[in-house]
Design a protein around this motif. Structure first.
Motif, short mmCIF file in Angstrom:
data_model
loop_
_atom_site.label_atom_id
_atom_site.label_comp_id
_atom_site.label_asym_id
_atom_site.label_seq_id
_atom_site.Cartn_x
_atom_site.Cartn_y
_atom_site.Cartn_z
N GLY C 101 0.83 -1.19 0.00
CA GLY C 101 0.00 0.00 0.00
C GLY C 101 0.87 1.25 0.00
N LEU C 104 2.80 1.23 -3.51
CA LEU C 104 2.07 1.16 -4.78
C LEU C 104 0.70 1.82 -4.74
N SER C 105 0.19 2.14 -3.56
CA SER C 105 -1.08 2.86 -3.54
C SER C 105 -0.77 4.35 -3.44
N ILE C 106 -0.53 4.82 -2.23
CA ILE C 106 -0.29 6.26 -2.09
C ILE C 106 1.09 6.66 -2.62
N TYR C 131 -3.63 -4.21 3.30
CA TYR C 131 -3.25 -3.15 4.23
C TYR C 131 -3.26 -3.75 5.63
N GLY C 132 -2.11 -4.03 6.14
CA GLY C 132 -2.06 -4.67 7.46
C GLY C 132 -2.39 -3.71 8.59
N GLN C 137 -7.85 -3.84 4.86
CA GLN C 137 -8.49 -3.50 3.59
C GLN C 137 -7.65 -4.07 2.44
N TYR C 138 -8.30 -4.31 1.30
CA TYR C 138 -7.56 -4.80 0.13
C TYR C 138 -6.58 -3.72 -0.34
N SER C 139 -5.56 -4.13 -1.04
CA SER C 139 -4.54 -3.19 -1.52
C SER C 139 -4.45 -3.28 -3.04
N PRO C 140 -3.63 -2.41 -3.67
CA PRO C 140 -3.51 -2.46 -5.13
C PRO C 140 -2.93 -3.77 -5.64
N SER C 150 -13.38 -3.09 3.26
CA SER C 150 -13.84 -2.07 2.31
C SER C 150 -14.39 -2.70 1.04
N SER C 155 -13.23 -7.48 -4.09
CA SER C 155 -12.70 -6.37 -4.88
C SER C 155 -12.88 -6.66 -6.37
N GLU C 157 -11.06 -4.61 -8.82
CA GLU C 157 -9.95 -4.07 -9.60
C GLU C 157 -8.88 -5.13 -9.83
N VAL C 160 -2.01 -4.57 -9.50
CA VAL C 160 -0.78 -4.18 -10.20
C VAL C 160 0.32 -5.14 -9.74
#
Ligand code: TPP
Ligand code: TPP
Ligand code: SF4
Ligand code: SF4
Ligand code: MG
Ligand code: MG
Lengths: 630, 345, 345, 630
Positions: C101, C104-106, C131-132, C137-140, C150, C155, C157, C160
């Motif tokens: 996260g 690769l996310s934020i 996201y530990g 929550q799921y991550s990219p 979430s 999910s 998507e 990546v």
């Protein structure tokens, strides 16, 4: 038979309490949150008023037995109106040494501590950082101690339950619950039903947990005879009739947003990025697809606020939420919503800062940022919720103002409100006022910055509307055409329009009322947000005291609590002017205080607490006393 | 196509807004605007259902010049704004216009995620290898050694390739064209519009003021035929003034090489045939650099997948339908009363 | 190696800080910490010259547990902080620790640019596909259909790939390993440390609480040999319990396929030999997905290039040297008086 | 010969002016900035005091002849001290119709307008949006008009210059310059030398431009005889002796940062992302590698501030800069620097907001954000520069405070200061005080949050120092160990420490002085930043007037100008208390005003201007008058 009869006779009457604070504390693995929840429910059924607060460990799953792995659940319940989760703990249930170590400080002198002596092993004592066993030395001299080997009792109860030793031990929280039920004379049935339902799939566990619960209760009944531990009674409070539920701020916010969107006749598009404690709202709304809610977990907070803006541009009500650092990242996006004059609701579940701070702890230190924290002259509306259930109404109000005035609205809640629970007398939603949005459709000399003469809100026309194609953006635009404009006079005009639009909201919100106490007098305590509970209890306590003591003409001190932080209620200046002194308790270093001093040039004084914890009632009482005496 | 029925093709002029176009005279953006308006006409885009969303930059001024709905956002965030628009109304036909700085410097993260999620957008990346609007600083796509106000002695960073980046990000449609290649660009834009999902189109655009002629090495009239390979699905990768050159794979080195048809027995059979669904090939094509290799233009990669917003919308719709059946659709009282409640009387 | 002379190999324990490690019991992070401390010992890292920089997340707690200098930054920004550290002092040996996260996310944009610039860093990306720290929550990088708080209905998507992304971003070193493969991980970390430039290491890490066993399909003891191919430069891409499988290129489809040695005449000669300098091959390897293909582990790509901070430092040094010669080094009066001045008397 | 003699005799004396404002306006392509710069230099050599302001078009290169493609350069020069670029234009040079259209409004009634009539073609008039030719109708009745076909004159002059017609026409700005040189009796030589140097490579151009310059000058001399156009004389001003240069705020800021770093003994690592108007500082510093400056163009503002923080962590002085939206993006990073207590300088060249606003226009509306705009209680120091040259000292002060107090410092400048130029009496840098940083090196019971007892700054130990290995981060840390701490009392302690450290700076900065006027009295005008010029001129004008009129005891009005915005100077409250009324002019809706009202509960009044343009002297004079009369 006779024995029991004898026991019956021997049983002393239960000691009556007006209210009590109980805290269940144990290892993350001990299921303390669940235990507390059951007790809260039984307590509600017993017609007590109550407030609860869970205290999770910061670490995800700390090694068993460590102090930083301790999880606790506190409940304050009583025969009178309850406003906070309680200053001090009357009865602490500690399932292991670490739980005792972390929580003892909050137990009042003379309070009762119930420990599972079975968990006080060498190993656990070491993990908790105890040199010596506190149950053996004088550490607990100041308290009443009830040592029970709950682990062993539970195991004994469940010998042929078909549960493994490990599984059986997992039932000890129910044993503890049973004991506490006995102690406060609570009915077990609701919990038993719940257990059977929850573990329907697993009859052994259903039976085992129920057995443990009953055993703990039975232990209490018999223990009473040979220990000094008293049993208590907390009579029902006077509670307004109605249908109640227990709600925390997270749920109430989510439901308020859904209600607000529905009252506005818009789809709710909620765009967020996980962060503690705000994430919970995302989770709650993700479950509400059947109410037409779209949730979007963006790649970061900037994308979240921008997606919410895009959603509003396209005709939904875009909402975003965050906490701490995430709020700072939304600054630029919020400024875009101000400039494009699009509706946007930003929910800020405040936490301890600055920077990453103490993510799981509460604070009220983002008011400055909400009101002042953007580049340029960038006015918007700011609201604050005072309690878990109040989040419902405040969220609705946020949607109303955002859509009616075409503006971002920041809704301030905090970590305490988000996690704390209270009983909520459920409103009949059908009776609440609607505020349907009417999109602009008339192509005749339309431009996007046409304004409503009264609200100054710009015309909201959305893509899909033929003939109203237009462009918006963050560059300054002509007040007359909506096109980009660098004209000096126009910039002044637009700057004033943006400011006046927001100030005008003051005419559309209720006048500020006084919560409690006289309409004029020696001292007004002015609060906002989650300080509501402790302030209002402190003021009512002192009211009572003063009236008793010296028939103080209805009590000398008043409580005023703000929902509308910006703009401020139109009568606030006049109202505050009626008091000799003004005290502003805040969980920050004086932010509302600054706003009031600047707006009204009033010599208001602050009471600041920045510890990551809510005010205690006592702290506020002391501050009030000192002001009244000096 | 999910969108409202197209209307009868309009005159491209019908997609010009009443705003005076304010790019520098000779800027490549004019040609791109023309090609886009032509595309809108061709597909019979409904102005009221079409939205152009941009960030900040010269390229990002684009929405003001199109007679549809438009949102001139903030720097780098257009993909996020566009995602929100599609979440609220999946039926809108949304275009994102961005520059190399907007999309790949400040906006790189949003581009990654909008491509990965496959939100149905046409994303036009005007790559002029420079920051135009802020007066000429080098950008993430500028060649090593670019002299600019912020790099007076030349830049040292190796540039990112928009197309390679998009492929690495998981884009399902990646294409390339040049501002001056009107009909090629038009064709590529049609393909991008046709594709449901995030369609990234990298357009080499000449910033006549701050980076004039930076693409001459492969766009200059005389050398273009030998410096460009126009890829088409199912067709061999042949190029050159005399169509006498082709790309073939050296199976030893696993690298592409230029072969001359006719020379030492090379026949068309030795030349690679473009497969726009082949990710590895797309990567190799995106990496080709002049002068040793021609620049690959056209649809490098197209392998459609379901779009993010439609999948999300379907789930919400399904949930609402279930509620409908249950008979408590939108019943807020039911929502508040879900879970445990108790009566006090 | 630019850095201060290494010291005599220390005991890995010497790289443990005095802080209690606070990951969940059984978390894959413990194993990674162990491998890193072993690597530091092996290369004789000087504690005072070594810096660990992280963002926010469980993985990002890493610096607290190492006895070197450390900076626990803000979410997603570690590459930027690390770049600043290297600009100020290129001689420091800097490691970046990040989660999926965080990176690769934020943090996707900073990762792109730090890789493109080739700043000399070891970048460890702990990929647990979740996201530990924020509780699951799921991550990219989460697979499609991941059920999380979430995404209660899974999910939608497509994830990546860290390695594919890094290759697309222009990384010069991309490697992969697994938390539980201690000696493999150790070897990969040594290679990453040896490489001058941005070395991205994707480490599949088991989040036992929120994403337990997501990697079992290729890490489970029994199936691992057939589900993993350990790539080594110059060695054929052979794998399997009996080393009887290999990867070969289908020259028609230009796609990799698994061939069984011995079966219908396949010999080792048909199997691809790993060339870690081949970008296209690295892309193909990074894209391999179980069960059809083995997961490629090891150094997928390594093609060193000059580092950003040293090139920058050289320019500054050269300029300072020129000033030295001119004799006005650091002469502020000369600076203020450069250009046109006039005397008023 | 006789003729000339006759002319000589006929020549009336030059009319003497105390000061004059000239504006050169033309198409972006006409080289107006260059023309203005030459005039400014010749004027400085003529010993006038002066101030200049360039006005670039917002568009990069608008089509020739359009109104939004007009570029202008204004200079105010005089025999007295000059404080602003001038309220009204006395002489406007308009090279085409668009230039006339855009700039005429600023010409004072009766002012002189000199136009290149050759450029007033059909086409150009249309492009400028003129229905009729203003030179032919009454549009210019209110002004003195000098119509000259500069284009033709230039072409005639350069017939056999070897320059193409296109090249020749490019020299017409020099022709215009020559004419204006004559008009104000300026020496041409410096410009001629400069032209020859600049075009050394291209002798034709060098000769051509020089010839045009001379021709324009000659035209004036002869024109005088047969036109009513007067020639002027602006006598030298009394200017302190010394070595001077012309400097704009961008250069002064860059040099101040370099000097500050050198005084601190640190390397300067400047990390930024381009944005108007801040980018210019990046450009300036990128040229200073020989002073050991490292510049880094980051991928965005967040990376820029984070890289600067990383650089400071590693022992350099990290500096970042931005404007408008870029500043908002740095919020979270600045909070990290506050929490980790690392030195950081953030230069904010303010521009018109909110959002993208008017990027090329000036404003002062980021003070709120600088002081209040972060999540959590997050105090830092804020400084503001008052003029282009003042940026030098202020930047040095920013570095001093950042390194001495281990804190971020925000330095507020604005678009006006960044672009405007003024003559600067060059300081001898050797005489300025040094403030060398001493990194902490002593391993004995070291921890990163050890503090200096007096400044409360934490110990700065940098990587590379053996034995001092430590970790910092954004989580709250123990004041006693520097380790992560969730202890409530500790959080309060750290919150107070962070606040008191910043407040303590008030004891380390000069007491606030009065710029002008009595030390007590009826009205104090309090300003900050670029309002310095107009306020100080307005106050001195009125001083003079009042003294003249009614011997007003040294003038009734005083000017106080703040450099230190947070913390405020320790004597400010006392100082302001001495005045009956306080007026705070700001280019925003009242931000310093809010700070003063809140801090001192003073009924200060604001004067707000949010047009993207600086205050005129007249606007401030009027406001002062109204306050003194009412
Ligand atoms: C947050 C923010 N940062 C920086 C800027 C300044 N800025 C505007 S456009 C731009 C880059 C433009 O380059 P590009 O995206 O390539 O577009 P072009 O002008 O070349 O078409 C920058 C840095 C801004 N407006 N907002
Ligand atoms: C600006 C900001 N946004 C969000 C967060 C909340 N947050 C902390 S860690 C994290 C993600 C953690 O996931 P990952 O990076 O994969 O690390 P892991 O915990 O899985 O090791 C998030 C969203 C934050 N701290 N700061
Ligand atoms: S600066 Fe370059 S990109 Fe911008 S409008 Fe001018 S030519 Fe086009
Ligand atoms: S939550 Fe997952 S990643 Fe974080 S410490 Fe626990 S197991 Fe490790
Ligand atoms: Mg560009
Ligand atoms: Mg993770």
């Amino acid at each position: 038979m006779e024995g029991t009869a004898a026991a019956e006779r021997a049983r002393p009457p239960r000691q009556t309490l007006e209210s009590a604070v109980v805290r269940f504390a144990g290892d993350s693995g001990d299921g303390m949150q669940l235990t507390g929840n059951r007790f809260a429910r039984a307590t509600a059924l017993a017609r007590n008023d109550l407030a609860t607060f869970p205290d999770f460990p910061a670490e995800i799953r700390a090694p068993a037995g460590t102090t930083y792995g301790v999880s606790a659940y506190q409940i304050n319940f009583g025969a009178r109106v309850i406003k906070t989760a309680g200053d001090e703990v009357d009865a602490l249930v500690a399932m292991n040494p670490a739980a005792l170590k972390v929580n003892l400080a909050d137990l009042r002198p003379g309070g009762l501590v119930i420990v599972d002596s079975g968990a006080f092993t060498e190993k656990n004592l070491r993990k908790a950082g105890y040199e010596a066993d506190p149950l053996e030395d004088a550490s607990l001299a100041a308290y009443r101690v009830m040592k029970v080997d709950m682990s062993q009792h539970t195991l004994d109860t469940l010998t042929d339950s078909g549960l493994s030793k490990k599984e059986a031990l997992r039932c000890k929280n129910m044993w503890a619950l049973g004991l506490v039920y006995w102690m406060f004379d609570r009915k077990r049935q609701s919990s038993i039903d719940w257990l059977n339902e929850k573990f329907a799939a697993d009859p052994h566990v259903a039976a085992g947990t129920t057995a443990a619960l009953n055993a703990g209760h039975a232990f209490g009944e018999t223990a009473e005879i040979f220990t000094n531990v008293a049993a208590y009674e907390v009579p029902p409070a006077h509670i307004e009739p109605g249908l109640y539920r227990s709600v925390n701020g997270t749920e109430a916010t989510a439901w308020g947003l859904v209600a607000g969107a529905s009252f506005a006749g818009l789809r709710l598009v909620f765009c967020s990025y996980p962060i503690t404690p705000a994430s919970a709202t995302l989770h709650a709304l993700a479950e509400l697809k059947d109410y037409g809610v779209t949730t979007f977990q963006a790649e970061d907070e900037i994308a979240a606020v921008c997606a919410a803006i895009g959603a509003s541009y396209a005709g939904a009500i875009g909402v975003t939420s965050s906490s701490g650092p995430g709020m700072s990242l939304k600054t630029e996006g919020i400024d875009l919503a101000i400039s494009t004059e699009l509706p946007l609701v930003v929910v800020n579940a405040q936490r301890s800062g600055p920077s990453t701070g103490m993510p799981t702890k509460t604070e009220q230190a983002d008011l400055f940022q909400a009101v002042f924290g953007r580049h340029g002259d960038s006015p918007l509306a700011v609201l604050a919720a005072r309690s878990p259930s109040d989040c419902f109404e405040t969220a609705i109000e946020a949607v109303r103002l955002a859509t009616k005035y075409m503006t971002p609205v920041i809704l301030l809640s905090d970590s305490y409100i988000a996690n704390a629970s209270e009983p909520w007398a459920l409103p009949n939603v059908d009776t609440l006022p609607r505020f349907p949005v009417e999109f602009y459709k008339d192509p005749r000399d339309y431009h996007p910055f046409l304004r409503d003469a009264e609200t100054l809100a710009r015309a909201w026309a959305i893509p899909g509307t033929p003939g109203l194609e237009h462009r918006v953006g963050g560059l300054e635009k002509s007040a007359d055409t909506g096109h980009i404009s660098y004209d000096p006079a126009n910039h002044q005009r637009m700057t004033d329009l943006r400011a006046n639009k927001i100030l005008g909201i003051a005419n559309d919100i209720p006048e500020q009322t006084i919560e409690l106490g006289p309409a004029r007098g020696r001292l007004a305590v002015v609060g906002w947000g989650s300080t509501y509970g402790p302030i209002s209890r402190a003021v009512s306590n002192l009211q009572a005291e003063f009236q008793a003591e010296y028939q103080a003409e209805d009590g000398d001190v008043s409580h005023i609590h703000l929902r509308h932080i910006w703009p401020l209620p139109r009568n606030l200046e006049e109202l505050l002017g009626r008091f000799e002194r003004i005290l502003v308790p805040e969980m920050n270093s004086g932010q509302l205080l600054t706003l009031l001093r600047n707006q009204f040039l009033l010599p208001a004084e602050g009471l600041h607490k920045v510890t990551g914890r809510p005010f205690t009632i006592a702290e506020i009482e002391t501050a009030i006393r000192s002001r009244l005496e000096s | 196509m999910g969108y409202a029925v197209p209307i009868e093709p309009l005159d491209p002029k019908a997609y010009a807004s009443n705003q005076e176009v304010r790019w520098c005279p000779g800027c490549g953006d004019y040609a791109i605007l023309k090609a886009v308006q032509r595309t809108l006409a061709e597909v019979g885009a409904r102005r009221e259902n079409t939205v152009f969303i941009s960030g900040i930059g010269c390229a990002a001024r684009f929405p003001y010049y199109v007679s549809t709905y438009g949102f001139h956002g903030i720097h780098g965030r257009a993909p996020a704004i566009a995602t929100g628009v599609k979440l609220a109304n999946p039926n809108l036909d949304v275009w994102v216009v961005s520059g190399d700085g907007d999309a790949l410097s400040i906006g790189g993260n949003h581009l990654l995620h909008v491509l990965r999620r496959n939100v149905d957008l046409q994303i036009l990346l005007f790559n002029n290898e420079i920051y135009g609007l802020t007066k000429g600083q080098y950008s993430p796509t500028s060649r090593v050694g670019t002299v600019s106000p912020s790099t007076p002695s030349g830049s040292v960073e190796s540039p990112v390739s928009a197309s390679a980046f998009a492929l690495g990000a998981g884009a399902r449609f990646v294409a390339r064209s040049v501002d001056t290649l009107q009909s090629h660009l038009f064709g590529v834009l049609l393909r991008a519009h046709e594709n449901r999902g995030a369609s990234l189109v990298e357009i080499f655009q000449n910033c006549i003021v701050y980076n004039k002629g930076v693409f001459d090495e492969f766009t200059a009239r005389d050398i273009a035929p030998d410096a460009q390979v126009h890829v088409e699905h199912g067709k061999p990768l042949i190029f050159g003034k005399e169509n006498d050159k082709g790309l073939r794979l050296n199976t030893k080195t696993l690298r592409l090489e230029v072969a001359r048809l006719g020379e030492d027995g090379v026949t068309e059979a030795d030349i690679l045939v473009h497969d726009e669904t082949n990710h590895a090939l797309a990567n190799m094509l995106a990496a080709l650099q002049p002068p040793a290799f021609p620049v690959a233009l056209g649809v490098l990669y197209c392998d459609p997948a379901p779009t993010y917003e439609t999948q999300l919308a379907e789930r919400v719709a399904a949930a609402e339908a279930r509620a409908e059946e249950r008979g408590d659709k939108g019943d807020l009282n039911a929502l508040l009363r879900s879970g445990h409640t108790w009566e006090v009387d």
